[in-house]
Design a protein around this motif. Structure first.
Motif, mmCIF file in Angstrom:
data_model
loop_
_atom_site.group_PDB
_atom_site.id
_atom_site.type_symbol
_atom_site.label_atom_id
_atom_site.label_comp_id
_atom_site.label_asym_id
_atom_site.label_seq_id
_atom_site.Cartn_x
_atom_site.Cartn_y
_atom_site.Cartn_z
ATOM 1 N N GLY A 26 0.846 -1.074 -0.428
ATOM 2 C CA GLY A 26 -0.112 -0.137 -0.133
ATOM 3 C C GLY A 26 0.715 1.300 0.069
ATOM 4 O O GLY A 26 1.929 1.992 -1.000
ATOM 5 N N ARG A 27 0.520 2.205 0.755
ATOM 6 C CA ARG A 27 1.260 3.317 1.087
ATOM 7 C C ARG A 27 2.251 3.471 1.307
ATOM 8 O O ARG A 27 2.315 4.132 3.208
ATOM 9 C CB ARG A 27 -0.002 4.383 1.385
ATOM 10 C CG ARG A 27 -1.065 4.453 0.211
ATOM 11 C CD ARG A 27 -2.079 6.042 1.090
ATOM 12 N NE ARG A 27 -1.335 7.963 1.176
ATOM 13 C CZ ARG A 27 -1.177 8.336 0.679
ATOM 14 N NH1 ARG A 27 -1.606 8.052 -0.528
ATOM 15 N NH2 ARG A 27 -1.015 9.320 0.965
ATOM 16 N N THR A 28 3.512 2.043 1.019
ATOM 17 C CA THR A 28 4.908 2.423 2.466
ATOM 18 C C THR A 28 5.371 3.318 2.333
ATOM 19 O O THR A 28 6.089 3.842 3.452
ATOM 20 C CB THR A 28 5.555 1.642 1.137
ATOM 21 O OG1 THR A 28 5.518 1.668 0.222
ATOM 22 C CG2 THR A 28 4.812 -0.543 1.838
ATOM 23 N N PHE A 29 5.551 4.946 1.005
ATOM 24 C CA PHE A 29 6.402 5.358 1.458
ATOM 25 C C PHE A 29 5.482 6.954 2.541
ATOM 26 O O PHE A 29 6.257 7.754 2.434
ATOM 27 C CB PHE A 29 5.738 6.757 -0.102
ATOM 28 C CG PHE A 29 4.630 7.011 -0.046
ATOM 29 C CD1 PHE A 29 4.240 5.943 -1.104
ATOM 30 C CD2 PHE A 29 3.777 8.127 -0.408
ATOM 31 C CE1 PHE A 29 2.571 6.247 -1.786
ATOM 32 C CE2 PHE A 29 3.166 8.285 0.238
ATOM 33 C CZ PHE A 29 2.119 7.460 -0.862
ATOM 34 N N SER A 30 4.543 6.122 2.992
ATOM 35 C CA SER A 30 3.419 6.683 3.702
ATOM 36 C C SER A 30 4.623 6.267 5.476
ATOM 37 O O SER A 30 4.102 6.823 6.848
ATOM 38 C CB SER A 30 2.552 6.873 4.271
ATOM 39 O OG SER A 30 2.193 6.228 4.177
ATOM 40 N N ILE A 31 5.147 5.272 5.343
ATOM 41 C CA ILE A 31 6.014 4.793 6.940
ATOM 42 C C ILE A 31 7.595 5.715 7.214
ATOM 43 O O ILE A 31 8.068 6.152 6.892
ATOM 44 C CB ILE A 31 5.644 3.745 6.768
ATOM 45 C CG1 ILE A 31 4.608 2.602 6.613
ATOM 46 C CG2 ILE A 31 6.971 3.031 8.241
ATOM 47 C CD1 ILE A 31 4.689 1.000 5.553
ATOM 48 N N TYR A 32 6.429 6.011 8.493
ATOM 49 C CA TYR A 32 8.268 6.277 9.440
ATOM 50 C C TYR A 32 9.048 5.190 9.902
ATOM 51 O O TYR A 32 9.899 5.600 10.063
ATOM 52 C CB TYR A 32 7.343 7.524 10.436
ATOM 53 C CG TYR A 32 8.377 7.866 11.503
ATOM 54 C CD1 TYR A 32 8.597 7.114 12.532
ATOM 55 C CD2 TYR A 32 9.349 8.391 10.999
ATOM 56 C CE1 TYR A 32 9.563 7.766 13.441
ATOM 57 C CE2 TYR A 32 10.483 9.017 11.912
ATOM 58 C CZ TYR A 32 10.540 8.261 13.351
ATOM 59 O OH TYR A 32 11.966 8.656 13.732
ATOM 60 N N ASP A 33 8.315 4.606 10.647
ATOM 61 C CA ASP A 33 8.695 3.193 11.273
ATOM 62 C C ASP A 33 7.803 1.997 11.244
ATOM 63 O O ASP A 33 6.851 2.663 11.167
ATOM 64 C CB ASP A 33 9.333 3.852 12.531
ATOM 65 C CG ASP A 33 8.427 3.806 13.850
ATOM 66 O OD1 ASP A 33 9.080 3.645 14.835
ATOM 67 O OD2 ASP A 33 7.195 3.503 13.376
ATOM 68 N N ILE A 34 8.009 1.020 11.389
ATOM 69 C CA ILE A 34 7.219 -0.427 12.034
ATOM 70 C C ILE A 34 8.372 -1.270 13.254
ATOM 71 O O ILE A 34 9.798 -1.632 13.361
ATOM 72 C CB ILE A 34 7.726 -1.125 10.488
ATOM 73 C CG1 ILE A 34 7.269 -0.795 9.247
ATOM 74 C CG2 ILE A 34 7.432 -2.970 10.555
ATOM 75 C CD1 ILE A 34 7.199 -1.406 8.180
ATOM 76 N N GLY A 35 7.184 -1.427 13.875
ATOM 77 C CA GLY A 35 7.409 -2.311 14.870
ATOM 78 C C GLY A 35 7.246 -3.163 15.943
ATOM 79 O O GLY A 35 5.861 -3.591 14.491
ATOM 80 N N TYR A 95 2.836 -9.105 16.773
ATOM 81 C CA TYR A 95 2.144 -7.822 15.529
ATOM 82 C C TYR A 95 3.455 -7.166 14.872
ATOM 83 O O TYR A 95 4.606 -6.613 15.974
ATOM 84 C CB TYR A 95 1.448 -7.446 16.620
ATOM 85 C CG TYR A 95 0.402 -8.548 17.214
ATOM 86 C CD1 TYR A 95 0.108 -8.620 18.342
ATOM 87 C CD2 TYR A 95 -0.714 -9.172 16.734
ATOM 88 C CE1 TYR A 95 -0.527 -9.583 18.645
ATOM 89 C CE2 TYR A 95 -1.755 -9.128 16.983
ATOM 90 C CZ TYR A 95 -1.575 -10.333 18.212
ATOM 91 O OH TYR A 95 -2.795 -10.505 18.633
ATOM 92 N N CYS A 96 2.744 -6.979 13.837
ATOM 93 C CA CYS A 96 4.356 -5.809 13.156
ATOM 94 C C CYS A 96 3.244 -4.371 12.998
ATOM 95 O O CYS A 96 1.667 -4.801 13.402
ATOM 96 C CB CYS A 96 4.767 -6.130 12.367
ATOM 97 S SG CYS A 96 4.188 -6.162 10.680
ATOM 98 N N ALA A 97 3.416 -4.262 13.445
ATOM 99 C CA ALA A 97 2.752 -2.308 13.541
ATOM 100 C C ALA A 97 3.804 -1.037 12.842
ATOM 101 O O ALA A 97 4.532 -1.227 12.319
ATOM 102 C CB ALA A 97 2.480 -2.158 14.962
ATOM 103 N N ALA A 98 3.167 -0.342 12.218
ATOM 104 C CA ALA A 98 3.491 1.302 10.945
ATOM 105 C C ALA A 98 2.509 2.135 11.747
ATOM 106 O O ALA A 98 1.173 2.233 12.013
ATOM 107 C CB ALA A 98 3.394 0.827 9.510
ATOM 108 N N ARG A 99 3.587 3.612 11.748
ATOM 109 C CA ARG A 99 2.646 4.510 11.385
ATOM 110 C C ARG A 99 3.464 5.466 10.999
ATOM 111 O O ARG A 99 5.219 5.319 10.393
ATOM 112 C CB ARG A 99 3.402 5.198 13.709
ATOM 113 C CG ARG A 99 4.384 5.081 14.411
ATOM 114 C CD ARG A 99 4.920 5.745 14.653
ATOM 115 N NE ARG A 99 6.118 5.518 15.212
ATOM 116 C CZ ARG A 99 6.762 5.558 16.490
ATOM 117 N NH1 ARG A 99 5.960 6.259 17.353
ATOM 118 N NH2 ARG A 99 8.036 6.101 17.554
#
Length: 119
Positions: A26-35, A95-99
């Motif tokens: 999806g909009r991966t360019f908008s991801i700051y980090d993945i936790g 779980y992985c999560a993105a913000r």
């Protein structure tokens, strides 16, 4: 929107290793980090580790530092969590999560992957 799918996990004996992967789309360019977060039975979900998309800066909770390693492959839009020297206390759903920013909560979540460490 960002979609996250975890893979890996499973059952391992104490002292063993497992590798989790998180594939983003999806909009991966908008991801700051993945936790990575984990939730053990009867406990609240807790932070494990995170990595920023642009600089690769990493962070870990104290209980996994030195045993777990987080890494990223931006070309494949994946983040991995290598887990070594596993303890039974590491048993949880991971779980992985993105913000989108360091100043907001994680708003995109994967479905979770079970990790079970037997003693």
């Amino acid at each position: 929107q960002v979609q996250l799918v975890e893979s890996g996990g499973g059952l391992v004996q104490a002292g063993g290793s497992l590798r989790l992967s998180c594939a983003a789309s999806g909009r991966t360019f908008s991801i700051y980090d993945i936790g990575w977060f984990r939730q053990a039975p009867g406990k609240e979900r807790a932070f494990v580790s995170a990595i920023t998309r642009s600089t690769g800066r990493t962070s870990y909770t104290d209980s996994v530092r030195g045993r777990f390693t987080i890494s990223r492959d931006n070309a494949k839009n994946t983040v991995s969590l290598q887990m070594n020297s596993l303890h039974p206390q590491d048993t949880a759903v991971y779980y992985c999560a993105a913000r989108a920013s360091a100043y907001v909560t994680y708003s995109y979540w994967g479905q979770g992957a079970q990790v079970t460490v037997s003693s």
